[in-house]
Design a protein around this motif. Structure first.
Motif, PDB file in Angstrom:
ATOM      1  N   VAL A  61     -39.525  73.558  16.276  1.00 34.65           N
ATOM      2  CA  VAL A  61     -38.104  73.626  16.624  1.00 34.65           C
ATOM      3  C   VAL A  61     -37.817  72.707  17.808  1.00 34.65           C
ATOM      4  CG1 VAL A  61     -36.229  75.150  17.384  1.00 34.65           C
ATOM      5  CG2 VAL A  61     -37.876  75.948  15.664  1.00 34.65           C
ATOM      6  N   GLU A  62     -38.715  72.685  18.780  1.00 36.86           N
ATOM      7  CA  GLU A  62     -38.596  71.730  19.891  1.00 36.86           C
ATOM      8  C   GLU A  62     -38.502  70.301  19.359  1.00 36.86           C
ATOM      9  OE1 GLU A  62     -41.306  74.016  23.322  1.00 36.86           O
ATOM     10  OE2 GLU A  62     -42.135  72.346  22.166  1.00 36.86           O
ATOM     11  N   ARG A  63     -39.387  69.985  18.418  1.00 36.63           N
ATOM     12  CA  ARG A  63     -39.419  68.634  17.863  1.00 36.63           C
ATOM     13  C   ARG A  63     -38.124  68.289  17.120  1.00 36.63           C
ATOM     14  NH1 ARG A  63     -44.194  65.612  17.237  1.00 36.63           N
ATOM     15  NH2 ARG A  63     -45.478  65.921  19.083  1.00 36.63           N
ATOM     16  N   LEU A  64     -37.599  69.247  16.361  1.00 31.62           N
ATOM     17  CA  LEU A  64     -36.331  69.019  15.661  1.00 31.62           C
ATOM     18  C   LEU A  64     -35.218  68.703  16.654  1.00 31.62           C
ATOM     19  CD1 LEU A  64     -36.239  71.826  12.929  1.00 31.62           C
ATOM     20  CD2 LEU A  64     -36.694  69.392  12.573  1.00 31.62           C
ATOM     21  N   LYS A  65     -35.145  69.485  17.717  1.00 31.70           N
ATOM     22  CA  LYS A  65     -34.085  69.284  18.717  1.00 31.70           C
ATOM     23  C   LYS A  65     -34.257  67.949  19.429  1.00 31.70           C
ATOM     24  CE  LYS A  65     -33.086  74.185  19.494  1.00 31.70           C
ATOM     25  NZ  LYS A  65     -33.093  75.311  20.476  1.00 31.70           N
ATOM     26  N   GLU A  66     -35.494  67.599  19.777  1.00 30.40           N
ATOM     27  CA  GLU A  66     -35.752  66.315  20.437  1.00 30.40           C
ATOM     28  C   GLU A  66     -35.336  65.150  19.545  1.00 30.40           C
ATOM     29  OE1 GLU A  66     -39.884  66.475  21.274  1.00 30.40           O
ATOM     30  OE2 GLU A  66     -39.685  67.972  22.877  1.00 30.40           O
ATOM     31  N   ALA A  67     -35.473  65.341  18.219  1.00 28.74           N
ATOM     32  CA  ALA A  67     -35.122  64.282  17.267  1.00 28.74           C
ATOM     33  C   ALA A  67     -33.626  64.236  16.976  1.00 28.74           C
ATOM     34  CB  ALA A  67     -35.898  64.473  15.970  1.00 28.74           C
ATOM     35  N   GLY A  68     -32.850  65.160  17.588  1.00 28.92           N
ATOM     36  CA  GLY A  68     -31.407  65.115  17.439  1.00 28.92           C
ATOM     37  C   GLY A  68     -30.830  65.980  16.338  1.00 28.92           C
ATOM     38  N   ALA A  69     -31.645  66.842  15.725  1.00 28.41           N
ATOM     39  CA  ALA A  69     -31.153  67.690  14.644  1.00 28.41           C
ATOM     40  C   ALA A  69     -30.208  68.764  15.169  1.00 28.41           C
ATOM     41  CB  ALA A  69     -32.331  68.347  13.917  1.00 28.41           C
ATOM     42  N   VAL A  70     -29.326  69.228  14.304  1.00 31.52           N
ATOM     43  CA  VAL A  70     -28.400  70.314  14.610  1.00 31.52           C
ATOM     44  C   VAL A  70     -28.877  71.553  13.861  1.00 31.52           C
ATOM     45  CG1 VAL A  70     -26.028  71.148  14.425  1.00 31.52           C
ATOM     46  CG2 VAL A  70     -26.465  68.717  14.898  1.00 31.52           C
ATOM     47  N   LEU A  71     -29.253  72.594  14.602  1.00 32.83           N
ATOM     48  CA  LEU A  71     -29.784  73.814  13.983  1.00 32.83           C
ATOM     49  C   LEU A  71     -28.629  74.741  13.612  1.00 32.83           C
ATOM     50  CD1 LEU A  71     -32.178  75.535  13.137  1.00 32.83           C
ATOM     51  CD2 LEU A  71     -32.361  76.354  15.488  1.00 32.83           C
ATOM     52  N   LEU A  72     -28.472  74.961  12.312  1.00 33.99           N
ATOM     53  CA  LEU A  72     -27.380  75.788  11.800  1.00 33.99           C
ATOM     54  C   LEU A  72     -27.691  77.279  11.857  1.00 33.99           C
ATOM     55  CD1 LEU A  72     -26.561  73.724   8.587  1.00 33.99           C
ATOM     56  CD2 LEU A  72     -25.240  73.729  10.703  1.00 33.99           C
ATOM     57  N   GLY A  73     -28.953  77.650  11.578  1.00 35.62           N
ATOM     58  CA  GLY A  73     -29.288  79.069  11.540  1.00 35.62           C
ATOM     59  C   GLY A  73     -30.669  79.322  10.998  1.00 35.62           C
ATOM     60  N   LYS A  74     -30.943  80.609  10.703  1.00 33.81           N
ATOM     61  CA  LYS A  74     -32.267  81.080  10.307  1.00 33.81           C
ATOM     62  C   LYS A  74     -32.230  81.590   8.860  1.00 33.81           C
ATOM     63  CE  LYS A  74     -35.090  81.247  13.028  1.00 33.81           C
ATOM     64  NZ  LYS A  74     -35.451  82.233  14.049  1.00 33.81           N
ATOM     65  N   ASN A  75     -33.215  81.148   8.092  1.00 35.89           N
ATOM     66  CA  ASN A  75     -33.258  81.487   6.676  1.00 35.89           C
ATOM     67  C   ASN A  75     -33.946  82.808   6.386  1.00 35.89           C
ATOM     68  OD1 ASN A  75     -33.535  78.117   6.385  1.00 35.89           O
ATOM     69  ND2 ASN A  75     -32.052  79.166   5.090  1.00 35.89           N
ATOM     70  N   ASN A  76     -33.460  83.494   5.364  1.00 34.05           N
ATOM     71  CA  ASN A  76     -34.095  84.704   4.867  1.00 34.05           C
ATOM     72  C   ASN A  76     -35.478  84.380   4.302  1.00 34.05           C
ATOM     73  OD1 ASN A  76     -34.211  87.469   4.285  1.00 34.05           O
ATOM     74  ND2 ASN A  76     -33.365  87.203   2.239  1.00 34.05           N
ATOM     75  N   MET A  77     -36.329  85.388   4.237  1.00 34.33           N
ATOM     76  CA  MET A  77     -37.713  85.213   3.786  1.00 34.33           C
ATOM     77  C   MET A  77     -38.259  86.565   3.363  1.00 34.33           C
ATOM     78  SD  MET A  77     -39.414  84.897   7.612  1.00 34.33           S
ATOM     79  CE  MET A  77     -41.082  85.348   7.152  1.00 34.33           C
TER      80      MET A  77
END
Length: 486
Positions: free
Chosen positions: A107-123
């Motif tokens: 998740v750190e890596r996604l944010k550093e790469a500029g991604a926008v986190l929408l939410g958390k998926n069911n599992m």
């Protein structure tokens, strides 16, 4: 807005960098798509609409950054991954309301790469299941037919990607939990080599088996995300020190000419349904026409893989889930009489049926008098399975095999027969025992069910680059199944 959601991640990324689309517009399109589809899908346990839009506006204010590979790209992550300030429950009541104070490495890596986190998926609860119908909160439907499962345990992630709710998602794969839902929802997913991606911040199920990886719509999209999340992490002592690669490099020129693909005979036996077999045979023919040489290989201990996997995975689950005791975090039973009562009631109330089943079986195989007969023997067979994979891969560049013996089944139709569900993992879990990378991509729709069929390319350890290039070439040789009409 709908047109934005039909783009691939790679197409969107290029438009974002060229300022043809803003990060806010892309995020708003995904949130609109979530609102339009979520009541039929149930793919998300938490949506942070306000936070996602704020993040997108901040990115637009800064402007596109060519050094951030996912700048402005809306993504989701499986609820087994820790997200700072956002609920993380592993789809279990025992972690209901839990709010982590740190992000997982990926998740750190996604944010550093500029991604926008929408939410958390069911599992499936604690990643234990094959249909995302073991969640403590809701069931998830397949975008191609919401009355059917999306696969599991990363079914929410696969459903979100296939339905256009996001452009990529992160899942975890313990015994096929990225590859199987990717196959059943008609998207692409890769389980990297064990150690290629840090497990820091991943809620553990089977620590020697779990691996985080991306799900997306194309092989190039998966390669872009894997390039972001791969790499060494000193906080994870199983993280490999090799530096990350640019896995998207060279994909445009990839081809299968001169490549040898092995077909494991044990994966093409009587258990394969006719419609899956037909789709797989058509894909094998397409690979041959694209220049690949097709050979037969053997994996003799495949029939022992299910028993081996479930002994080891349940033993590790029994140990890992001991930390959820009602003392430090998560659910705590009320009005308890003593410490033993606190443990028993908190765990009995917090864990679901499938999780309890696996804890009990894991505790049994680790108990005095049974350890040598079960756990030690399974560990020995695991080594044989790994050696057989390495021997088979010495004869070819990759293995090509089905992912699931059947297409997606009806929600709830197999819940009363857990053994039948375990058998559905026959083609995926041996790869986790061997620790090797596997790339799943759609190869067609079943003639009877009209549901997606996926195949997996299996490669040598840390050969994700060549594997993705072969996957891209095979993808180009196959008919595009499109997006579901949800």
């Amino acid at each position: 807005m709908t047109d934005i959601c039909s783009l691939s991640l790679s197409e969107l990324a290029r438009k974002l960098q060229a300022r043809e689309i803003s990060a806010e517009a892309a995020t708003a399109a995904c949130l609109d798509r979530i609102r339009a589809t979520e009541d039929r899908l149930g793919a998300l346990l938490h949506v942070d609409a306000e936070g996602a839009l704020a993040r997108a506006r901040a990115l637009d204010a800064e402007g596109p950054d060519p050094n951030r590979a996912l700048w402005g790209v809306p993504v989701t992550v499986k609820d087994a991954l820790s997200t700072k300030g956002m609920p993380t429950t592993a789809a279990s009541r025992i972690l209901e309301g839990f709010m982590p104070i740190y992000d997982a490495f990926v998740v750190e890596r996604l944010k550093e790469a500029g991604a926008v986190l929408l939410g958390k998926n069911n599992m499936d609860e604690f990643a234990m299941g094959s249909g995302t119908d073991n969640s403590a909160y809701q069931k998830t439907g397949n975008p191609w037919d919401p009355s059917r499962i999306p696969g599991g345990s990363s079914g929410g992630s696969a459903a979100s990607v296939a339905a256009g709710q996001c452009f990529a998602s992160l899942g975890s794969d313990t015994g096929g939990s990225i590859r199987q839902p990717a196959a059943m929802c008609g998207c692409v997913g890769i389980k990297p080599t064990y150690g290629r991606v840090s497990r820091y911040g991943l809620i553990a199920y089977g620590s020697s088996l779990d691996q985080v990886g991306p799900l997306a719509r194309t092989v190039e999209d998966c390669a872009r995300v894997l390039s972001v999340i791969a790499g060494h992490d000193p906080r994870d002592n199983t993280s490999d020190p090799r530096p990350a690669e640019d896995y998207a490099a060279g994909l445009a020129d990839a081809d299968l000419k001169g490549k040898t693909l092995g077909l494991p005979a044990e994966f093409y036996g009587d258990g394969l349904s006719p419609e899956v077999r037909a789709a797989c045979e058509a894909a094998i023919d397409a690979a041959g026409r694209a220049g690949a040489r097709i050979v037969d290989v053997r994996l003799p201990h495949t029939d022992a893989a299910i028993a081996t996997y479930y002994i080891l995975a349940m033993a590790e689950a029994s140990s890992n889930l001991a930390r959820f005791d009602g003392v430090r975090y998560g659910r705590r039973a009320a009005d308890v009489q003593n410490l033993a009562d606190l443990y028993v009631r908190s765990r009995s109330e917090g864990f679901g049926q499938e999780v309890k089943r696996r804890i009990l079986l894991g505790t049994y195989v680790l108990s005095s008098g049974y350890y040598d007969a079960y756990y030690r023997k399974a560990a020995q067979v695991r080594r044989l399975i790994r050696d057989e994979y390495n021997a088979a891969l010495s004869q070819c560049d990759a293995l090509l095999a089905p992912v699931s013996p059947v297409t997606a089944w009806t929600l709830g139709s197999r819940n009363d027969d857990p053994l039948q569900c375990y058998l559905m993992d026959a083609y995926t879990l041996s790869l986790n025992l061997a620790g090797l990378p596997g790339l799943t991509l759609p190869v067609g729709l079943g003639a009877d069910s009209h549901m997606p069929v996926g195949m997996q390319l299996i490669g040598k350890a840390f050969d994700e680059g060549p594997l993705l290039r072969m996957g891209r070439a095979l993808e180009a040789a196959l008919p595009h199944i499109g997006m579901p009409n949800l």
